[in-house]
Scaffold this motif. Structure first.
Motif, PDB file in Angstrom:
ATOM      1  N   PRO A  46     -43.727-127.390  69.477  1.00 20.07           N
ATOM      2  CA  PRO A  46     -44.833-127.218  68.530  1.00 20.07           C
ATOM      3  C   PRO A  46     -45.857-126.209  69.061  1.00 20.07           C
ATOM      4  N   VAL A  47     -46.499-125.494  68.124  1.00 16.09           N
ATOM      5  CA  VAL A  47     -47.489-124.481  68.522  1.00 16.09           C
ATOM      6  C   VAL A  47     -48.884-124.903  68.051  1.00 16.09           C
ATOM      7  N   HIS A  48     -49.894-124.141  68.480  1.00 14.96           N
ATOM      8  CA  HIS A  48     -51.243-124.369  67.948  1.00 14.96           C
ATOM      9  C   HIS A  48     -51.324-123.772  66.550  1.00 14.96           C
ATOM     10  N   ILE A  49     -52.252-124.286  65.773  1.00 18.99           N
ATOM     11  CA  ILE A  49     -52.370-123.797  64.394  1.00 18.99           C
ATOM     12  C   ILE A  49     -52.638-122.289  64.369  1.00 18.99           C
ATOM     13  N   GLY A  50     -53.422-121.831  65.308  1.00 18.66           N
ATOM     14  CA  GLY A  50     -53.736-120.400  65.366  1.00 18.66           C
ATOM     15  C   GLY A  50     -52.514-119.530  65.615  1.00 18.66           C
ATOM     16  N   GLN A  51     -51.433-120.127  66.097  1.00 19.27           N
ATOM     17  CA  GLN A  51     -50.230-119.335  66.406  1.00 19.27           C
ATOM     18  C   GLN A  51     -49.232-119.302  65.252  1.00 19.27           C
ATOM     19  N   LEU A  52     -49.538-120.011  64.190  1.00 21.58           N
ATOM     20  CA  LEU A  52     -48.594-120.071  63.069  1.00 21.58           C
ATOM     21  C   LEU A  52     -48.454-118.699  62.423  1.00 21.58           C
ATOM     22  N   ARG A  53     -47.229-118.360  62.046  1.00 16.24           N
ATOM     23  CA  ARG A  53     -47.013-117.078  61.373  1.00 16.24           C
ATOM     24  C   ARG A  53     -46.617-117.336  59.922  1.00 16.24           C
ATOM     25  N   GLU A  54     -47.178-116.532  59.069  1.00 19.21           N
ATOM     26  CA  GLU A  54     -46.899-116.672  57.650  1.00 19.21           C
ATOM     27  C   GLU A  54     -45.404-116.518  57.395  1.00 19.21           C
ATOM     28  N   GLN A  55     -44.866-117.311  56.525  1.00 22.89           N
ATOM     29  CA  GLN A  55     -43.458-117.271  56.096  1.00 22.89           C
ATOM     30  C   GLN A  55     -42.469-117.817  57.127  1.00 22.89           C
ATOM     31  N   SER A  62     -50.051-132.920  65.501  1.00 20.25           N
ATOM     32  CA  SER A  62     -51.451-133.253  65.240  1.00 20.25           C
ATOM     33  C   SER A  62     -51.567-134.650  64.645  1.00 20.25           C
ATOM     34  N   ALA A  63     -52.769-135.195  64.748  1.00 22.90           N
ATOM     35  CA  ALA A  63     -53.035-136.472  64.068  1.00 22.90           C
ATOM     36  C   ALA A  63     -53.750-136.177  62.759  1.00 22.90           C
ATOM     37  N   LEU A  64     -53.582-137.046  61.789  1.00 20.59           N
ATOM     38  CA  LEU A  64     -54.320-136.897  60.532  1.00 20.59           C
ATOM     39  C   LEU A  64     -55.672-137.575  60.690  1.00 20.59           C
ATOM     40  N   LEU A  65     -56.712-136.898  60.222  1.00 18.35           N
ATOM     41  CA  LEU A  65     -58.041-137.490  60.364  1.00 18.35           C
ATOM     42  C   LEU A  65     -58.297-138.533  59.286  1.00 18.35           C
ATOM     43  N   LYS A  66     -57.735-138.268  58.091  1.00 22.56           N
ATOM     44  CA  LYS A  66     -57.885-139.267  57.016  1.00 22.56           C
ATOM     45  C   LYS A  66     -56.593-139.324  56.197  1.00 22.56           C
ATOM     46  N   PRO A  67     -56.407-140.387  55.424  1.00 18.62           N
ATOM     47  CA  PRO A  67     -55.149-140.501  54.682  1.00 18.62           C
ATOM     48  C   PRO A  67     -54.997-139.332  53.703  1.00 18.62           C
ATOM     49  N   PRO A  68     -53.773-138.942  53.404  1.00 20.40           N
ATOM     50  CA  PRO A  68     -53.558-137.821  52.483  1.00 20.40           C
ATOM     51  C   PRO A  68     -54.040-138.147  51.073  1.00 20.40           C
ATOM     52  N   ASP A  69     -54.344-137.089  50.313  1.00 20.37           N
ATOM     53  CA  ASP A  69     -54.746-137.260  48.913  1.00 20.37           C
ATOM     54  C   ASP A  69     -53.560-137.007  48.004  1.00 20.37           C
ATOM     55  N   TYR A 136     -39.115-135.996  67.657  1.00 16.26           N
ATOM     56  CA  TYR A 136     -39.064-134.534  67.716  1.00 16.26           C
ATOM     57  C   TYR A 136     -38.528-134.075  69.057  1.00 16.26           C
ATOM     58  N   GLU A 137     -38.987-134.740  70.106  1.00 15.20           N
ATOM     59  CA  GLU A 137     -38.542-134.335  71.446  1.00 15.20           C
ATOM     60  C   GLU A 137     -37.026-134.454  71.586  1.00 15.20           C
ATOM     61  N   ALA A 138     -36.477-135.463  70.924  1.00 14.28           N
ATOM     62  CA  ALA A 138     -35.030-135.656  71.011  1.00 14.28           C
ATOM     63  C   ALA A 138     -34.290-134.476  70.370  1.00 14.28           C
ATOM     64  N   LEU A 139     -34.935-133.820  69.426  1.00 14.46           N
ATOM     65  CA  LEU A 139     -34.281-132.701  68.731  1.00 14.46           C
ATOM     66  C   LEU A 139     -34.560-131.353  69.380  1.00 14.46           C
ATOM     67  N   GLU A 140     -35.613-131.314  70.172  1.00 10.41           N
ATOM     68  CA  GLU A 140     -36.069-130.026  70.678  1.00 10.41           C
ATOM     69  C   GLU A 140     -34.948-129.239  71.336  1.00 10.41           C
ATOM     70  N   HIS A 141     -34.917-127.952  71.066  1.00 11.87           N
ATOM     71  CA  HIS A 141     -33.938-127.005  71.620  1.00 11.87           C
ATOM     72  C   HIS A 141     -32.515-127.237  71.127  1.00 11.87           C
ATOM     73  N   SER A 142     -32.339-128.090  70.121  1.00 10.09           N
ATOM     74  CA  SER A 142     -30.972-128.257  69.607  1.00 10.09           C
ATOM     75  C   SER A 142     -30.826-127.445  68.325  1.00 10.09           C
ATOM     76  N   MET A 143     -29.585-127.369  67.827  1.00  8.60           N
ATOM     77  CA  MET A 143     -29.366-126.733  66.534  1.00  8.60           C
ATOM     78  C   MET A 143     -29.026-127.825  65.542  1.00  8.60           C
ATOM     79  N   GLN A 144     -29.708-127.853  64.450  1.00  5.54           N
ATOM     80  CA  GLN A 144     -29.432-128.871  63.443  1.00  5.54           C
ATOM     81  C   GLN A 144     -29.011-128.214  62.132  1.00  5.54           C
ATOM     82  N   PRO A 145     -27.987-128.761  61.512  1.00  3.71           N
ATOM     83  CA  PRO A 145     -27.519-128.124  60.282  1.00  3.71           C
ATOM     84  C   PRO A 145     -28.485-128.332  59.117  1.00  3.71           C
ATOM     85  N   VAL A 146     -28.568-127.319  58.278  1.00  7.35           N
ATOM     86  CA  VAL A 146     -29.343-127.438  57.039  1.00  7.35           C
ATOM     87  C   VAL A 146     -28.377-127.202  55.891  1.00  7.35           C
ATOM     88  N   TYR A 147     -28.275-128.175  55.017  1.00  6.09           N
ATOM     89  CA  TYR A 147     -27.331-128.077  53.903  1.00  6.09           C
ATOM     90  C   TYR A 147     -28.040-127.725  52.618  1.00  6.09           C
TER      91      TYR A 147
END
Ligand code: ATP
Length: 685
Positions: A46-55, A62-69, A136-147
């Motif tokens: 996982p990266v910091h939010i500032g490192q996210l690239r569009e697309q 992260s933790a959620l501060l309040k329940p989703p709307d 997530y850690e269990a999956l890290e660095h693996s390849m997972q199929p997307v169907y």
């Protein structure tokens, strides 16, 4: 357990899930195992939010501060939450998944993984997957199929089913002869079948894939060769002489045929009159004028007292051809009757059409693959034209052929493939190439722009509409589901309506609409009543509205170049100057390089070859070519080398031993028969 058992034999797959699998073409365990991933996810840290690239598809923890709307706009429900870290904030958005509200709890830390987009200056992660840190850690660095998924059938469900299927499957006896496996370093078949789904790294994946692509091409080419042998030199009962009436129609056209069209037509007519069964492919770039050749050939059959059928892949196209033929016939006083057969016609309409066909009141029949249903009985069917071979497969073509006394077969293709490959893939056909565009066409003007250009593009569309022209806008693609894609188109059209003056009529078209609705919209667009058509890629093949001069493609970066070329081919079909505006949400270097190819050229052959240079052989992670020559795994361009190798081997083996009777081919023969048998059975549905 037999691999031919239905998937519902697997644990956890009830009737409902079984139905969903059916929707994606999976009925048996075998089908499931050959339902290959369309991509593989790698799970990076996982990266910091500032490192996210569009697309990009990325992960943040992260933790959620309040329940989703839960927000609603029209039919769309959106569960929304905002997460923050020291480097920025990010909105998480789940569409039409109201249950996500209770799936994520405030206070707990999760890893969210999904595509990041920018809307109104804000970063949004769409449809993020949610993991606990441990998961997530269990999956890290693996390849997972997307169907490929469908509404209600999640990737998780498919993955679970695949794992189970692999466990219980009946292993396959190796059928590729040892010398071939050795020569081409092919993986063992059961290994390949498993590792294509669950490779531990890219090397394993490529090894497995290579074997399966080899097999896929192998079986296909054996099929092509069988067809060729079956048909070669076959005498035809249909000797269709050149008729004066057809010549008159040709001379009455508002334009002169190009040299290339004349050549193709001459070859077709000479085949039809030659006493042998025609098996010909007409290959020509988008807009090169293949349709008129088809129409003249159908008339040739009709004026010889026979029937001719034109089979196309979509209803929209069938109707378009039918209407334009009727118009042409009426305008020129041609006394021939075309009839339409499509799946969405009412039972009564169908019955009427069948009667006209059986009684030979109709001599030109246009339709979708409803044309090959058993209920359709032809009378003196002497010519069958299919306009995209691989949408139907070789077998369906054969099936339609059996409905007459070996009719002549003409195939149309707009796929720009080099001659060497065409000879291999269309080995059973003679090829005519239309390599010239009609005179008076102007080069389409292209531009690649970012989303900030939209308002200018709309103003440009408005100007073109004021000049009496029309425009297409291809809507952004949505990966999550076809349903959301449809809603997206509706919303986009609404927004566009607002952006344009009220006098401009804007409508939309998407795959989820009822056939009748689609037909209505297309007819209104063709007649000019609708001026701007917002659409998904349903518009891609064959649609011909020469008055349309603007093609605006949103998210152009998500399309393969072949598909972009097909889309762009919807404009530039008349005399007026046409324009293609490619809007790209992601200005990365690779994207720009690819789109630049489109910008530079309107020539399908050039685009295909440049695309290949960029992607390079064996590049399976790039945007897939999407065209008519679709194999499950193989890509005729990037796997061209394998294709050539396989073609040589198939020819050598079958030259030496046409019946595959040698001992070393025993298993191969079994597999080939099974493949050819299945294919025909499947197509007989
Ligand atoms: N020789 C010609 N001169 C001028 N216009 C032509 C000529 N031949 C065809 N046309 C017109 O060009 C347009 C495109 O032709 P057509 O629909 O046959 O293309 P196509 O080859 O089927 O392309 P696609 O693969 O994109 O469907 C049509 O409007 C047709 O009437």
């Amino acid at each position: 357990m037999s691999n031919r058992q239905p998937v519902s034999a697997l644990k956890g797959i009830g009737e409902k899930t079984g139905k969903l699998f059916e929707k994606v073409g999976v009925i048996t365990i075998d089908d499931l195992l050959s339902y290959y991933p369309r991509a593989y996810d790698t799970y990076d840290e996982p990266v910091h939010i500032g490192q996210l690239r569009e697309q990009a598809v990325m992960s943040v923890a992260s933790a959620l501060l309040k329940p989703p709307d839960l927000l609603r706009t029209g039919k769309i429900q959106m569960v929304s939450a905002v997460i923050k870290d020291l480097t920025g904030s990010l909105q998480l958005a789940w569409f039409n998944m109201p249950y996500m509200r209770s799936n994520v709890k405030s206070g707990q830390t999760y890893v969210f993984r999904g595509r990041v987009v920018k809307k109104g200056g804000r970063l949004i992660m769409e449809q993020p997957e949610v993991f606990t840190k441990e998961a997530y850690e269990a999956l890290e660095h693996s390849m997972q199929p997307v169907y490929g998924q469908t509404r209600g059938l999640s990737n998780k469900t498919i993955v679970k089913a695949q794992k189970q299927a692999l466990e219980i499957r009946q292993l396959e006896r190796e059928y590729m002869p040892a010398f071939l496996r050795k020569k081409y370093q092919l993986a063992e078949i059961n290994y390949a079948a498993e590792h294509i789904h669950f490779p531990s790294d890219e090397k394993e994946l490529l090894f497995a894939r290579r074997r399966l692509v080899f097999d896929e091409f192998f079986m296909f080419l054996v099929g092509v060769r069988r067809l060729k042998e079956h048909r070669e030199g076959e005498r035809s009962s249909w000797v269709l002489k050149e008729r004066r009436e057809v010549q008159a129609v040709k001379e009455g056209l508002p334009y002169a045929l190009t040299g290339a069209q004349e050549r193709a037509l001459k070859e077709v007519f000479s085949d039809m009159a030659g006493g042998r069964v025609m098996n010909r492919l007409i290959q020509g770039d988008v807009g090169s004028g293949k349709t008129i050749i088809a129409v003249l050939a159908l008339l040739q059959a009709a004026y010889n007292g026979c029937q001719g059928a034109l089979m196309v892949p979509t209803e929209v196209l069938a109707r378009q051809h039918f209407e334009s033929m009727k118009e042409l016939f009426e305008a020129n006083g041609i006394d021939r009757t075309p009839v339409l057969v499509t799946g969405s016609m009412t039972a009564k309409e169908k019955r009427l059409a069948y009667e006209k066909i059986a009684s030979h009141e109709a001599d030109i029949i246009v339709g979708t693959h409803a044309l090959i249903q058993e209920k359709v009985i032809y009378h003196r069917l002497a010519l069958v034209i299919t306009d995209e071979q691989h949408r139907f497969g070789v077998g369906q073509r054969e099936l339609l052929s059996t409905k007459g006394e070996m009719p002549h077969v003409l195939v149309m293709s707009a796929t720009p493939i080099p001659r060497t490959l065409a000879i291999i893939l269309y080995g059973d056909l003679d090829i005519s190439v239309i390599d010239e565009l009609p005179a008076g066409r102007q080069e389409i003007k292209n531009c690649v722009v970012d989303t900030g250009y939209r308002s200018k593009a709309y103003a440009f569309i408005q100007k073109q509409v004021e000049m009496g022209h029309q425009a297409y806008v291809i809507c952004p693609m949505v990966e999550a589901s076809e349903m959301i894609e449809a809603e997206n188109v509706v919303d986009y059209a609404k927004a566009l309506k607002k952006a344009l003056p009220e006098t401009v009529s804007v409508e939309y078209l998407h795959g989820k609409m009822k056939a009748r609705e689609k037909n209505r919209v297309m007819e209104q667009f063709a007649s000019g009543e609708i001026q701007v058509l917002v659409s998904t890629t349903v518009i891609e093949v064959g649609v011909n509205v020469p008055n349309a001069t603007v093609m605006m493609i949103e998210n152009a970066e998500r399309f393969g170049l072949a598909q972009l070329h097909q889309l762009r081919g919807r404009v530039g079909r008349g005399k007026a100057q046409s324009y293609c505006i490619m809007v790209s949400g992601n200005g990365g270097k690779d994207t720009m390089e690819r789109l630049d190819i489109m910008n530079r050229s309107n020539d399908g052959f050039y685009i295909a070859s440049e695309d290949l240079k960029l992607r390079g052989p064996g590049d399976i992670f790039g945007v897939r070519q999407s065209g008519e020559l679709e194999f499950k795994l193989g890509d005729i361009f990037t796997d061209a080398n394998i294709l050539k190798q396989v073609s040589e081997e198939v020819n050598r083996i079958l030259d030496e031993d046409p019946g595959l009777d040698k001992e070393e081919y025993r298993e191969l023969k079994r597999k080939v028969e099974q493949y050819l048998g299945d294919r025909d059975e499947h197509l007989n549905l």
